[in-house]
Design a protein around this motif. Structure first.
Motif, PDB file in Angstrom:
ATOM      1  N   PHE A   1       0.840  -1.191   0.000  1.00  0.00           N
ATOM      2  CA  PHE A   1       0.000   0.000   0.000  1.00  0.00           C
ATOM      3  C   PHE A   1       0.876   1.242   0.000  1.00  0.00           C
ATOM      4  N   ARG A   2       0.521   2.223  -0.841  1.00  0.00           N
ATOM      5  CA  ARG A   2       1.139   3.556  -0.812  1.00  0.00           C
ATOM      6  C   ARG A   2       0.054   4.542  -1.237  1.00  0.00           C
ATOM      7  N   PRO A   3      -0.157   5.608  -0.463  1.00  0.00           N
ATOM      8  CA  PRO A   3      -1.198   6.582  -0.823  1.00  0.00           C
ATOM      9  C   PRO A   3      -1.027   7.095  -2.256  1.00  0.00           C
ATOM     10  N   GLY A   4      -2.156   7.201  -2.960  1.00  0.00           N
ATOM     11  CA  GLY A   4      -2.141   7.737  -4.314  1.00  0.00           C
ATOM     12  C   GLY A   4      -1.835   6.716  -5.395  1.00  0.00           C
ATOM     13  N   ILE A   5      -1.523   5.458  -5.012  1.00  0.00           N
ATOM     14  CA  ILE A   5      -1.230   4.393  -5.974  1.00  0.00           C
ATOM     15  C   ILE A   5      -2.139   3.209  -5.645  1.00  0.00           C
ATOM     16  N   LYS A   6      -2.657   2.562  -6.679  1.00  0.00           N
ATOM     17  CA  LYS A   6      -3.491   1.377  -6.442  1.00  0.00           C
ATOM     18  C   LYS A   6      -2.696   0.339  -5.662  1.00  0.00           C
ATOM     19  N   PRO A   7      -3.279  -0.251  -4.613  1.00  0.00           N
ATOM     20  CA  PRO A   7      -2.577  -1.324  -3.900  1.00  0.00           C
ATOM     21  C   PRO A   7      -2.221  -2.450  -4.866  1.00  0.00           C
ATOM     22  N   LEU A   8      -1.098  -3.111  -4.611  1.00  0.00           N
ATOM     23  CA  LEU A   8      -0.646  -4.216  -5.448  1.00  0.00           C
ATOM     24  C   LEU A   8      -0.538  -5.459  -4.581  1.00  0.00           C
ATOM     25  N   VAL A   9      -1.168  -6.538  -5.027  1.00  0.00           N
ATOM     26  CA  VAL A   9      -1.132  -7.814  -4.323  1.00  0.00           C
ATOM     27  C   VAL A   9      -0.462  -8.840  -5.230  1.00  0.00           C
ATOM     28  N   LEU A  10       0.605  -9.460  -4.740  1.00  0.00           N
ATOM     29  CA  LEU A  10       1.241 -10.576  -5.440  1.00  0.00           C
ATOM     30  C   LEU A  10       0.944 -11.828  -4.641  1.00  0.00           C
ATOM     31  N   MET A  11       0.304 -12.794  -5.279  1.00  0.00           N
ATOM     32  CA  MET A  11       0.020 -14.076  -4.647  1.00  0.00           C
ATOM     33  C   MET A  11       0.854 -15.138  -5.352  1.00  0.00           C
ATOM     34  N   VAL A  12       1.696 -15.834  -4.576  1.00  0.00           N
ATOM     35  CA  VAL A  12       2.639 -16.797  -5.119  1.00  0.00           C
ATOM     36  C   VAL A  12       2.157 -18.205  -4.792  1.00  0.00           C
ATOM     37  N   ASP A  13       2.076 -19.046  -5.817  1.00  0.00           N
ATOM     38  CA  ASP A  13       1.674 -20.442  -5.643  1.00  0.00           C
ATOM     39  C   ASP A  13       2.920 -21.272  -5.354  1.00  0.00           C
TER      40      ASP A  13
ATOM     41  N   ALA B   1      -8.211   0.401   3.479  1.00  0.00           N
ATOM     42  CA  ALA B   1      -8.116   0.398   2.013  1.00  0.00           C
ATOM     43  C   ALA B   1      -9.238  -0.450   1.419  1.00  0.00           C
ATOM     44  N   ASP B   2      -9.597  -0.142   0.189  1.00  0.00           N
ATOM     45  CA  ASP B   2     -10.651  -0.880  -0.510  1.00  0.00           C
ATOM     46  C   ASP B   2     -10.019  -1.958  -1.384  1.00  0.00           C
ATOM     47  N   HIS B   3     -10.289  -3.212  -1.085  1.00  0.00           N
ATOM     48  CA  HIS B   3      -9.724  -4.347  -1.829  1.00  0.00           C
ATOM     49  C   HIS B   3     -10.118  -4.328  -3.300  1.00  0.00           C
ATOM     50  N   ARG B   4     -11.247  -3.712  -3.623  1.00  0.00           N
ATOM     51  CA  ARG B   4     -11.711  -3.696  -5.012  1.00  0.00           C
ATOM     52  C   ARG B   4     -10.883  -2.775  -5.884  1.00  0.00           C
ATOM     53  N   SER B   5     -10.109  -1.873  -5.285  1.00  0.00           N
ATOM     54  CA  SER B   5      -9.281  -0.962  -6.076  1.00  0.00           C
ATOM     55  C   SER B   5      -7.886  -1.537  -6.351  1.00  0.00           C
ATOM     56  N   ALA B   6      -7.568  -2.680  -5.774  1.00  0.00           N
ATOM     57  CA  ALA B   6      -6.219  -3.249  -5.891  1.00  0.00           C
ATOM     58  C   ALA B   6      -5.994  -3.931  -7.238  1.00  0.00           C
ATOM     59  N   THR B   7      -4.723  -4.040  -7.587  1.00  0.00           N
ATOM     60  CA  THR B   7      -4.296  -4.868  -8.704  1.00  0.00           C
ATOM     61  C   THR B   7      -3.820  -6.181  -8.097  1.00  0.00           C
TER      62      THR B   7
ATOM     63  N   ASP C   1       0.502 -13.658 -13.851  1.00  0.00           N
ATOM     64  CA  ASP C   1      -0.794 -13.411 -14.475  1.00  0.00           C
ATOM     65  C   ASP C   1      -1.596 -12.430 -13.636  1.00  0.00           C
ATOM     66  N   LEU C   2      -2.279 -11.497 -14.313  1.00  0.00           N
ATOM     67  CA  LEU C   2      -3.215 -10.622 -13.624  1.00  0.00           C
ATOM     68  C   LEU C   2      -4.418 -11.442 -13.200  1.00  0.00           C
ATOM     69  N   MET C   3      -4.852 -11.251 -11.983  1.00  0.00           N
ATOM     70  CA  MET C   3      -6.071 -11.883 -11.480  1.00  0.00           C
ATOM     71  C   MET C   3      -7.154 -10.806 -11.484  1.00  0.00           C
ATOM     72  N   HIS C   4      -8.318 -11.155 -12.005  1.00  0.00           N
ATOM     73  CA  HIS C   4      -9.423 -10.202 -12.057  1.00  0.00           C
ATOM     74  C   HIS C   4     -10.571 -10.717 -11.208  1.00  0.00           C
ATOM     75  N   PRO C   5     -10.583 -10.334  -9.915  1.00  0.00           N
ATOM     76  CA  PRO C   5     -11.725 -10.746  -9.080  1.00  0.00           C
ATOM     77  C   PRO C   5     -12.978  -9.994  -9.515  1.00  0.00           C
ATOM     78  N   LEU C   6     -14.056 -10.721  -9.676  1.00  0.00           N
ATOM     79  CA  LEU C   6     -15.350 -10.116  -9.948  1.00  0.00           C
ATOM     80  C   LEU C   6     -16.096 -10.133  -8.619  1.00  0.00           C
TER      81      LEU C   6
END
Length: 187
Positions: free
Chosen positions: A55-67, A98-104, A115-120
């Motif tokens: 998380f950093r103010p002014g930037i979309k949160p970034l989540v990396l999930m590693v399998d 923070a709002d999880h829906r705004s994250a990448t 791969d980009l994950m697109h949660p609906l």
């Protein structure tokens, strides 16, 4: 590459979940968990899914999930993606407001592909707590200027937070060697 401030845990096995500050504005939340099956909705600590949320103010949160499939006694990240995304949304985002829906959201699979994950997200109130509904997830390759699904493509696509996320994930991956699945990129 931005180098994070060293953590005391870098010299021993990292404890999870872990929240830390990289600089005055950047926070990181790291956790390891797994699901006993693709149908399971409650994670167990440790195991084959590593999540690094930045998380950093002014930037979309970034989540990396590693399998970390080789370390998992349950479902792969791909098969438990909806529950894994739900878990991270419920644990990493509310403490920071923070709002999880705004994250990448990005998955690094056990073959080393980004791969980009697109949660609906179902219709819901943000940060609703345990009643948060599970999203359905779709994927597409991380691409940037002719590069596709590689660490280089990931770092180039997310220049503000990608290096921080990768540096934090690499610390955990190194602590797991030689158990780390062979397909994952090495630092």
């Amino acid at each position: 590459m931005n180098k994070p401030v060293p953590h005391a845990s870098r010299h021993s096995k990292p404890a999870f979940p872990r929240r830390s500050r990289i600089d005055a504005q950047t926070s990181v939340f790291i956790q390891r968990f797994h699901f006993k099956s693709a149908a399971a909705r409650t994670p167990t600590a440790g195991g084959g899914i590593l999540s690094v949320t930045t998380f950093r103010p002014g930037i979309k949160p970034l989540v990396l999930m590693v399998d970390l499939q080789g370390l998992n006694d349950g479902s792969s990240l791909t098969n438990a993606a909806d529950a894994a995304v739900h878990h991270v949304a419920h644990t990493a985002f509310p403490p920071l407001g923070a709002d999880h829906r705004s994250a990448t959201w990005v998955e690094l699979d056990s073959d080393g592909n980004f791969d980009l994950m697109h949660p609906l997200w179902p219709m819901e109130k943000p940060l609703q707590g345990p009643q948060l509904s599970h999203p359905s997830v779709s994927w597409q390759p991380v691409r940037h200027e002719g590069m596709s699904r590689t660490l280089q493509a990931f770092l180039a696509k997310f220049p503000e937070l990608g290096a921080i996320v990768w540096d934090e994930a690499a610390v955990v991956l190194k602590s797991l060697q030689p158990k780390t699945p062979p397909g994952l990129p090495q630092d």
